[in-house]
Design a protein around this motif. Structure first.
Motif, mmCIF file in Angstrom:
data_model
loop_
_atom_site.group_PDB
_atom_site.id
_atom_site.type_symbol
_atom_site.label_atom_id
_atom_site.label_comp_id
_atom_site.label_asym_id
_atom_site.label_seq_id
_atom_site.Cartn_x
_atom_site.Cartn_y
_atom_site.Cartn_z
ATOM 1 N N ILE A 126 0.839 -1.202 0.000
ATOM 2 C CA ILE A 126 0.000 0.000 0.000
ATOM 3 C C ILE A 126 0.872 1.249 0.000
ATOM 4 C CG2 ILE A 126 -1.749 1.292 1.275
ATOM 5 C CD1 ILE A 126 -2.740 -1.385 2.370
ATOM 6 N N ARG A 127 1.911 1.253 0.817
ATOM 7 C CA ARG A 127 2.763 2.444 0.913
ATOM 8 C C ARG A 127 3.524 2.680 -0.387
ATOM 9 N NH1 ARG A 127 5.256 3.526 6.864
ATOM 10 N NH2 ARG A 127 3.340 3.268 8.067
ATOM 11 N N ILE A 128 3.977 1.608 -1.008
ATOM 12 C CA ILE A 128 4.678 1.772 -2.273
ATOM 13 C C ILE A 128 3.726 2.313 -3.334
ATOM 14 C CG2 ILE A 128 5.786 0.504 -4.158
ATOM 15 C CD1 ILE A 128 6.998 -1.318 -1.958
ATOM 16 N N THR A 129 2.497 1.791 -3.364
ATOM 17 C CA THR A 129 1.502 2.285 -4.306
ATOM 18 C C THR A 129 1.149 3.736 -4.013
ATOM 19 O OG1 THR A 129 0.581 0.063 -4.546
ATOM 20 C CG2 THR A 129 -0.814 1.887 -5.250
ATOM 21 N N GLN A 130 1.036 4.073 -2.737
ATOM 22 C CA GLN A 130 0.717 5.450 -2.347
ATOM 23 C C GLN A 130 1.807 6.416 -2.810
ATOM 24 O OE1 GLN A 130 2.312 6.907 0.982
ATOM 25 N NE2 GLN A 130 1.749 8.831 0.021
ATOM 26 N N ARG A 131 3.055 5.980 -2.765
ATOM 27 C CA ARG A 131 4.137 6.852 -3.226
ATOM 28 C C ARG A 131 4.056 7.103 -4.726
ATOM 29 N NH1 ARG A 131 9.820 5.773 -0.033
ATOM 30 N NH2 ARG A 131 9.041 6.099 2.074
ATOM 31 N N LEU A 132 3.509 6.133 -5.468
ATOM 32 C CA LEU A 132 3.352 6.306 -6.912
ATOM 33 C C LEU A 132 2.241 7.293 -7.246
ATOM 34 C CD1 LEU A 132 3.660 2.586 -8.099
ATOM 35 C CD2 LEU A 132 5.392 4.395 -8.307
ATOM 36 N N ASP A 133 1.246 7.393 -6.365
ATOM 37 C CA ASP A 133 0.088 8.248 -6.640
ATOM 38 C C ASP A 133 -0.318 8.974 -5.357
ATOM 39 O OD1 ASP A 133 -2.059 9.466 -7.795
ATOM 40 O OD2 ASP A 133 -3.277 7.666 -7.974
ATOM 41 N N HIS A 170 -15.734 -5.286 1.052
ATOM 42 C CA HIS A 170 -15.518 -4.605 -0.225
ATOM 43 C C HIS A 170 -14.433 -3.530 -0.117
ATOM 44 C CE1 HIS A 170 -18.452 -6.481 -2.823
ATOM 45 N NE2 HIS A 170 -19.359 -6.431 -1.855
ATOM 46 N N HIS A 171 -14.295 -2.936 1.050
ATOM 47 C CA HIS A 171 -13.206 -1.970 1.266
ATOM 48 C C HIS A 171 -11.856 -2.659 1.132
ATOM 49 C CE1 HIS A 171 -10.648 1.026 3.131
ATOM 50 N NE2 HIS A 171 -10.364 0.201 4.124
ATOM 51 N N LEU A 172 -11.709 -3.817 1.780
ATOM 52 C CA LEU A 172 -10.456 -4.560 1.684
ATOM 53 C C LEU A 172 -10.242 -5.093 0.269
ATOM 54 C CD1 LEU A 172 -10.706 -6.541 5.047
ATOM 55 C CD2 LEU A 172 -9.197 -4.607 4.555
ATOM 56 N N GLU A 173 -11.324 -5.557 -0.363
ATOM 57 C CA GLU A 173 -11.220 -6.047 -1.735
ATOM 58 C C GLU A 173 -10.741 -4.937 -2.670
ATOM 59 O OE1 GLU A 173 -14.193 -7.993 -5.105
ATOM 60 O OE2 GLU A 173 -14.824 -6.293 -3.879
ATOM 61 N N ARG A 174 -11.348 -3.755 -2.572
ATOM 62 C CA ARG A 174 -10.974 -2.676 -3.472
ATOM 63 C C ARG A 174 -9.503 -2.312 -3.301
ATOM 64 N NH1 ARG A 174 -9.350 1.871 -2.883
ATOM 65 N NH2 ARG A 174 -9.942 1.929 -0.685
ATOM 66 N N THR A 175 -9.051 -2.245 -2.049
ATOM 67 C CA THR A 175 -7.652 -1.920 -1.794
ATOM 68 C C THR A 175 -6.740 -2.959 -2.430
ATOM 69 O OG1 THR A 175 -8.249 -0.866 0.303
ATOM 70 C CG2 THR A 175 -5.944 -1.453 -0.015
ATOM 71 N N ALA A 176 -7.060 -4.230 -2.212
ATOM 72 C CA ALA A 176 -6.223 -5.306 -2.755
ATOM 73 C C ALA A 176 -6.172 -5.249 -4.275
ATOM 74 C CB ALA A 176 -6.759 -6.657 -2.297
ATOM 75 N N LEU A 177 -7.327 -5.080 -4.905
ATOM 76 C CA LEU A 177 -7.363 -5.104 -6.369
ATOM 77 C C LEU A 177 -6.661 -3.887 -6.972
ATOM 78 C CD1 LEU A 177 -10.958 -6.452 -7.078
ATOM 79 C CD2 LEU A 177 -8.791 -7.707 -6.934
ATOM 80 N N ARG A 178 -6.763 -2.745 -6.302
ATOM 81 C CA ARG A 178 -6.069 -1.573 -6.821
ATOM 82 C C ARG A 178 -4.555 -1.753 -6.739
ATOM 83 N NH1 ARG A 178 -6.262 4.894 -5.228
ATOM 84 N NH2 ARG A 178 -4.498 5.418 -6.554
ATOM 85 N N VAL A 179 -4.093 -2.239 -5.571
ATOM 86 C CA VAL A 179 -2.650 -2.410 -5.414
ATOM 87 C C VAL A 179 -2.133 -3.456 -6.390
ATOM 88 C CG1 VAL A 179 -0.831 -3.107 -3.815
ATOM 89 C CG2 VAL A 179 -2.683 -1.642 -3.013
ATOM 90 N N LEU A 180 -2.869 -4.550 -6.556
ATOM 91 C CA LEU A 180 -2.444 -5.577 -7.506
ATOM 92 C C LEU A 180 -2.411 -5.035 -8.931
ATOM 93 C CD1 LEU A 180 -4.310 -8.671 -6.042
ATOM 94 C CD2 LEU A 180 -1.828 -8.426 -6.286
ATOM 95 N N ALA A 181 -3.396 -4.232 -9.293
ATOM 96 C CA ALA A 181 -3.414 -3.647 -10.636
ATOM 97 C C ALA A 181 -2.230 -2.718 -10.851
ATOM 98 C CB ALA A 181 -4.725 -2.894 -10.854
ATOM 99 N N GLU A 182 -1.804 -2.023 -9.791
ATOM 100 C CA GLU A 182 -0.667 -1.104 -9.893
ATOM 101 C C GLU A 182 0.659 -1.861 -9.954
ATOM 102 O OE1 GLU A 182 -0.423 2.071 -10.173
ATOM 103 O OE2 GLU A 182 -2.305 2.984 -9.548
ATOM 104 N N GLN A 183 0.803 -2.851 -9.047
ATOM 105 C CA GLN A 183 2.092 -3.506 -8.880
ATOM 106 C C GLN A 183 2.293 -4.702 -9.801
ATOM 107 O OE1 GLN A 183 4.455 -2.261 -6.988
ATOM 108 N NE2 GLN A 183 3.162 -0.621 -6.186
ATOM 109 N N ALA A 184 1.210 -5.363 -10.197
ATOM 110 C CA ALA A 184 1.324 -6.566 -11.028
ATOM 111 C C ALA A 184 0.161 -6.597 -12.014
ATOM 112 C CB ALA A 184 1.340 -7.814 -10.154
ATOM 113 N N PRO A 185 0.173 -5.717 -13.019
ATOM 114 C CA PRO A 185 -0.980 -5.584 -13.915
ATOM 115 C C PRO A 185 -1.328 -6.846 -14.698
ATOM 116 C CG PRO A 185 0.909 -4.347 -14.735
ATOM 117 C CD PRO A 185 1.250 -4.765 -13.352
#
Length: 261
Positions: free
Chosen positions: A175-182, A215-230
């Protein structure tokens, strides 16, 4: 010829006067640097270099790295060095699947005892998150976020809470790595979702609370996965969502488009 001191950016020397061989401060420092991204995935951690930089012998450094290896934050290399564990999408997928099932379970164990004091404390953490987001203070935001989720699961037993803390620590790296990207939009969704979860909890609406948290946890997971491992297709998270029977997402589309931030 003595080896030069290899300085790793983002790590400040420790003041260990009187406790030069203490493992605790070393472990805590290195763990925090991995969690917040200062020690990036793949960084090689030399016992000699770390000992020289931090002013300690190799023995406590070796023990601190061993503890981090047991936690899954570092990996051993054949040359006896350690490397910060790489980002593994399947591991994140599994971690969030476990968080969805276990955190929703812990939430149901908390609902009946969630009184006015807990509500007041949770609202204080929401306020702290909003203020930190406006100030772009990630450290304060993550601390308040952690406490907010802890309050939602405080009614579970200690063994379950320990598991949730370990899962949160492993996933927060991503999450922190993704947050630094955006950094501009990293808190926007939470500003809506966190209060909505709390509203359902305080209303005693078990189904809505579980659905919104899942759904909050799901959304976070799917966003980070889309960012880090598309190219990675999540498997565990969708199955966990089916297990908790969370129903349709109250937040709209859960799976972000590839590359969408």
């Amino acid at each position: 010829m003595p080896q030069p001191i290899i300085v790793i950016d983002g790590i400040e020397p420790l003041n260990l006067t009187g406790i030069r061989q203490s493992v605790g401060p070393l472990h805590a420092l290195l763990r925090e640097c991995i969690l917040d991204g200062r020690l990036a995935p793949g960084t090689v951690l030399s016992q000699v270099a770390l000992g020289r930089q931090l002013g300690v012998s190799r023995t406590p450094v070796r023990e601190a790295l061993r503890m981090l290896q047991e936690e899954g934050f570092v990996e051993a290399e054949p040359n006896q060095r350690m490397r910060v564990a790489s980002l593994d999408p399947s591991a994140l997928d599994a971690d969030y699947a476990m968080r969805i099932t276990l955190e929703c379970l812990a939430l149901t164990m908390t609902l009946d005892g969630f009184g006015t004091r807990a509500e007041r404390e949770a609202k204080a953490q929401l306020t702290a998150m909003r203020r930190a987001a406006r100030a772009k203070d990630g450290e304060v935001w993550f601390a308040a976020h952690r406490e907010y989720h802890r309050l939602l699961t405080a009614g579970a037993g200690e063994p379950l809470r320990r598991q949730l803390e370990a899962l949160a620590d492993r996933s927060v790296r991503y999450i922190r790595i993704t947050q630094r990207l955006d950094p501009e939009s990293w808190s926007e969704a939470g500003d809506t979702e966190h209060p909505a979860i709390l509203d359902a909890v305080t209303a005693g609406d078990r189904d809505a609370a579980v659905s919104r948290l899942a759904h909050h946890l799901e959304r976070t997971a799917l966003r980070v996965l889309a960012e880090q491992a598309p190219d990675y297709e999540p498997e565990a998270v969708p199955r966990a969502m089916a297990l908790v029977s969370a129903g349709p997402s109250p937040w709209g589309r859960s799976r972000p488009a590839r590359g969408l931030r």
